[in-house]
Write a protein that holds these residues in place. Structure first.
Motif, PDB file in Angstrom:
ATOM      1  N   GLU A 161       0.853  -1.182   0.000  1.00 18.84           N
ATOM      2  CA  GLU A 161       0.000   0.000   0.000  1.00 18.84           C
ATOM      3  C   GLU A 161       0.894   1.238   0.000  1.00 18.84           C
ATOM      4  O   GLU A 161       1.478   1.610   1.028  1.00 18.84           O
ATOM      5  CB  GLU A 161      -0.922   0.004   1.221  1.00 18.84           C
ATOM      6  CG  GLU A 161      -1.884   1.183   1.226  1.00 18.84           C
ATOM      7  CD  GLU A 161      -2.857   1.112   2.385  1.00 18.84           C
ATOM      8  OE1 GLU A 161      -3.579   2.075   2.609  1.00 18.84           O
ATOM      9  OE2 GLU A 161      -2.880   0.060   3.053  1.00 18.84           O
ATOM     10  N   ASP A 162       1.040   1.871  -1.144  1.00 20.29           N
ATOM     11  CA  ASP A 162       1.859   3.069  -1.276  1.00 20.29           C
ATOM     12  C   ASP A 162       1.015   4.303  -1.010  1.00 20.29           C
ATOM     13  O   ASP A 162      -0.068   4.464  -1.569  1.00 20.29           O
ATOM     14  CB  ASP A 162       2.461   3.161  -2.684  1.00 20.29           C
ATOM     15  CG  ASP A 162       3.394   1.989  -2.974  1.00 20.29           C
ATOM     16  OD1 ASP A 162       4.020   1.515  -2.025  1.00 20.29           O
ATOM     17  OD2 ASP A 162       3.475   1.564  -4.139  1.00 20.29           O
ATOM     18  N   GLN A 163       1.514   5.152  -0.139  1.00 16.33           N
ATOM     19  CA  GLN A 163       0.846   6.407   0.189  1.00 16.33           C
ATOM     20  C   GLN A 163       1.820   7.553  -0.056  1.00 16.33           C
ATOM     21  O   GLN A 163       2.923   7.563   0.486  1.00 16.33           O
ATOM     22  CB  GLN A 163       0.395   6.407   1.659  1.00 16.33           C
ATOM     23  CG  GLN A 163      -0.623   5.347   2.020  1.00 16.33           C
ATOM     24  CD  GLN A 163      -2.008   5.679   1.496  1.00 16.33           C
ATOM     25  OE1 GLN A 163      -2.275   6.811   1.078  1.00 16.33           O
ATOM     26  NE2 GLN A 163      -2.891   4.692   1.521  1.00 16.33           N
ATOM     27  N   PHE A 164       1.419   8.504  -0.888  1.00 20.91           N
ATOM     28  CA  PHE A 164       2.260   9.648  -1.213  1.00 20.91           C
ATOM     29  C   PHE A 164       1.587  10.912  -0.685  1.00 20.91           C
ATOM     30  O   PHE A 164       0.409  11.165  -0.953  1.00 20.91           O
ATOM     31  CB  PHE A 164       2.460   9.762  -2.728  1.00 20.91           C
ATOM     32  CG  PHE A 164       3.171   8.574  -3.335  1.00 20.91           C
ATOM     33  CD1 PHE A 164       4.547   8.510  -3.352  1.00 20.91           C
ATOM     34  CD2 PHE A 164       2.450   7.510  -3.872  1.00 20.91           C
ATOM     35  CE1 PHE A 164       5.197   7.418  -3.894  1.00 20.91           C
ATOM     36  CE2 PHE A 164       3.094   6.424  -4.423  1.00 20.91           C
ATOM     37  CZ  PHE A 164       4.479   6.372  -4.434  1.00 20.91           C
ATOM     38  N   ILE A 165       2.331  11.692   0.073  1.00 21.68           N
ATOM     39  CA  ILE A 165       1.812  12.935   0.618  1.00 21.68           C
ATOM     40  C   ILE A 165       2.834  14.042   0.360  1.00 21.68           C
ATOM     41  O   ILE A 165       4.029  13.782   0.160  1.00 21.68           O
ATOM     42  CB  ILE A 165       1.517  12.828   2.132  1.00 21.68           C
ATOM     43  CG1 ILE A 165       2.805  12.503   2.898  1.00 21.68           C
ATOM     44  CG2 ILE A 165       0.444  11.796   2.408  1.00 21.68           C
ATOM     45  CD1 ILE A 165       2.622  12.520   4.392  1.00 21.68           C
ATOM     46  N   LYS A 168      -9.774  -3.798   7.367  1.00 17.55           N
ATOM     47  CA  LYS A 168     -10.558  -2.786   6.687  1.00 17.55           C
ATOM     48  C   LYS A 168     -12.023  -3.192   6.630  1.00 17.55           C
ATOM     49  O   LYS A 168     -12.366  -4.377   6.507  1.00 17.55           O
ATOM     50  CB  LYS A 168     -10.021  -2.565   5.266  1.00 17.55           C
ATOM     51  CG  LYS A 168      -8.667  -1.878   5.232  1.00 17.55           C
ATOM     52  CD  LYS A 168      -8.223  -1.591   3.806  1.00 17.55           C
ATOM     53  CE  LYS A 168      -6.894  -0.854   3.785  1.00 17.55           C
ATOM     54  NZ  LYS A 168      -6.443  -0.572   2.405  1.00 17.55           N
ATOM     55  N   VAL A 197      -1.439   9.831   7.522  1.00 19.75           N
ATOM     56  CA  VAL A 197      -2.023   8.623   6.933  1.00 19.75           C
ATOM     57  C   VAL A 197      -1.955   7.513   7.971  1.00 19.75           C
ATOM     58  O   VAL A 197      -0.919   7.324   8.615  1.00 19.75           O
ATOM     59  CB  VAL A 197      -1.286   8.195   5.643  1.00 19.75           C
ATOM     60  CG1 VAL A 197      -1.867   6.886   5.120  1.00 19.75           C
ATOM     61  CG2 VAL A 197      -1.383   9.275   4.577  1.00 19.75           C
ATOM     62  N   GLU A 198      -3.057   6.810   8.142  1.00 20.30           N
ATOM     63  CA  GLU A 198      -3.083   5.634   9.007  1.00 20.30           C
ATOM     64  C   GLU A 198      -3.188   4.392   8.124  1.00 20.30           C
ATOM     65  O   GLU A 198      -4.152   4.230   7.389  1.00 20.30           O
ATOM     66  CB  GLU A 198      -4.264   5.686   9.971  1.00 20.30           C
ATOM     67  CG  GLU A 198      -4.139   6.764  11.033  1.00 20.30           C
ATOM     68  CD  GLU A 198      -5.240   6.680  12.074  1.00 20.30           C
ATOM     69  OE1 GLU A 198      -6.064   5.752  11.940  1.00 20.30           O
ATOM     70  OE2 GLU A 198      -5.266   7.519  12.981  1.00 20.30           O
ATOM     71  N   LEU A 199      -2.175   3.545   8.200  1.00 20.68           N
ATOM     72  CA  LEU A 199      -2.152   2.329   7.397  1.00 20.68           C
ATOM     73  C   LEU A 199      -2.939   1.242   8.126  1.00 20.68           C
ATOM     74  O   LEU A 199      -2.653   0.914   9.281  1.00 20.68           O
ATOM     75  CB  LEU A 199      -0.715   1.873   7.161  1.00 20.68           C
ATOM     76  CG  LEU A 199       0.172   2.864   6.389  1.00 20.68           C
ATOM     77  CD1 LEU A 199       1.579   2.309   6.227  1.00 20.68           C
ATOM     78  CD2 LEU A 199      -0.426   3.174   5.020  1.00 20.68           C
TER      79      LEU A 199
END
Length: 411
Positions: free
Chosen positions: A206-210, A232, A224-226
């Motif tokens: 799960e890639d999260q970009f901020i 989920k 971001v909360e993984l």
């Protein structure tokens, strides 16, 4: 001001080696202290004969090399610094145990239990000090039973222990306490739950970009909360959806029931057909699109009149329904041997029944479980063994508990 160099006789072996390296003494690292002293003194005598003066700045630099970061103002040796200090206490009076995963297959536990607490438990019937490892994945041990329990007797004087992990990628808690003759378990201390990492690489990607401003203060902020895929909430199961659906469920059920069941009755010939049809199609707001299927319907429309109308539904009306399924597996290893023999499963001792039978039950999760079973006679001269391997794979899972079941509209 830098300290003067101490006499050679008071220097440590490490300091003498530094001095020997300055005088370019060969093989000084292999010499003993007496040999180094003799070699350095010989070099000093040779150097004193050919050198008459020494700059004060050079003396300060040379002396600074032997400063150890503290001043010995009493003139004593460093070995006597801690002579007046008391020994560290054996314990601190609070019973406490900590569990730490070493790797996916082993964990490390250490504890501090006062002798007074142990004596109190022994007075209540405690006989054997032991550790109990609980599988507490997704449960609260305060009011729920663990998935599996493994017990390991330990020594009274021990302060630490290595525990084998039965299944990786699970949550575990360890107890230290006493086992009684009547089967009771007296807890001395309990650890906090810890998660043991899996033996296989994670398939969660799960890639999260901020974008964060360079001047922004990041302390105490969460962007971001993984959430793992297993945690989920599925689509249609959000709390907001459930709340809205619950508010409308009663009215919707009455409206559908009134339109489908009330309007689909047989219409007597004395009644005006238009009234029954309009009450079915228009007032409820559902309309004919909500009828699953109809048979035996004959309509003859001329202008605005209808004749020969008769309804009979061939399928039940639309209705909400909850459905759920739970399923899992447990592994049971059982057998029998001589009652006085010693049996181990995976290196862990198993308690035998009076007739020599034994039974070991644990949660059977995905992955490989390697279980060598060994029995040793009481005198240690005979041994029997069997090596078992169990592999579980769950290609797909579409389950939910009764509490997680939601209303689904079915035709």
């Amino acid at each position: 001001m830098a300290k003067e160099r101490p006499p050679l006789q008071e220097m440590t072996l490490r300091q003498l080696r530094k001095v020997a390296s300055e005088y370019a003494i060969s093989r000084y690292s292999r010499m003993r202290k007496a040999q180094l002293l003799a070699a350095i003194e010989d070099k000093q005598r040779t150097k004193a004969q050919g050198q008459t003066t020494t700059l004060e700045a050079q003396e300060e630099v040379e002396a600074a090399k032997f400063e150890l970061g503290q001043e010995d103002r009493t003139g004593g040796t460093l070995a006597s610094v801690d002579e007046g200090l008391n020994d560290l206490p054996d314990g601190y009076g609070t019973s406490r145990i900590v569990l730490m995963p070493r790797d996916p297959q082993w964990s490390y536990a250490y504890w501090d239990v006062s002798n007074e607490h142990k004596e109190e438990m022994r007075k209540q019937g405690g006989q054997q000090l032991a550790l109990r490892l609980y599988d507490v994945t997704d449960i609260n041990l305060e009011f729920q039973s663990p998935h599996s329990i493994q017990e390991y007797p330990c020594d009274e004087l021990a302060r630490e222990w290595y525990l084998p992990i039965p299944v990786s990628d699970r949550d575990y808690v360890v107890d230290i306490g006493y086992r009684c003759a009547d089967g009771r378990w007296l807890v001395l201390a309990r650890s906090a739950p810890v998660h043991v990492p899996p033996v296989y690489p994670s398939d969660w990607i799960e890639d999260q970009f901020i974008t964060v401003d360079w001047e922004e203060d990041l302390r105490g902020k969460t962007f971001v909360e993984l959430v793992p895929p297993s945690k989920k909430v599925a689509a249609g199961e959000s709390p907001i959806y459930d709340k809205i659906f619950g508010m409308a469920q009663g009215a919707e059920a009455q409206r559908v029931a009134g339109s489908l069941f009330g309007s689909m009755q047989h219409v007597p010939g004395s009644m005006a057909p238009s009234e029954s049809i309009s009450s079915y199609v228009f007032p409820s707001g559902v309309g004919m699109w909500a009828v699953p299927s109809m048979s035996g319907v004959g309509m003859n429309m001329s202008g605005v009149g209808m004749s020969g109308v008769g309804f009979s539904a061939s399928a039940p009306p639309i209705r909400p329904r909850q459905f759920w399924l739970v399923a899992d597996a447990e592994l049971i290893v059982y057998g029998a041997t001589e009652p006085d023999a010693t049996v181990t499963i995976g290196g862990r001792p198993i308690k035998l029944n009076p007739d020599g039978t034994f039974r070991f039950q644990m949660s059977f999760q995905d992955g490989l479980i390697d279980y060598p079973i060994m029995a040793v006679a009481a005198d240690g001269e005979q041994m029997r063994s069997i090596h078992m391997k169990f592999n579980r794979e769950t290609p797909s899972r579409h389950t939910n508990t009764k509490e997680e079941a939601v209303q689904e509209w079915l035709a």
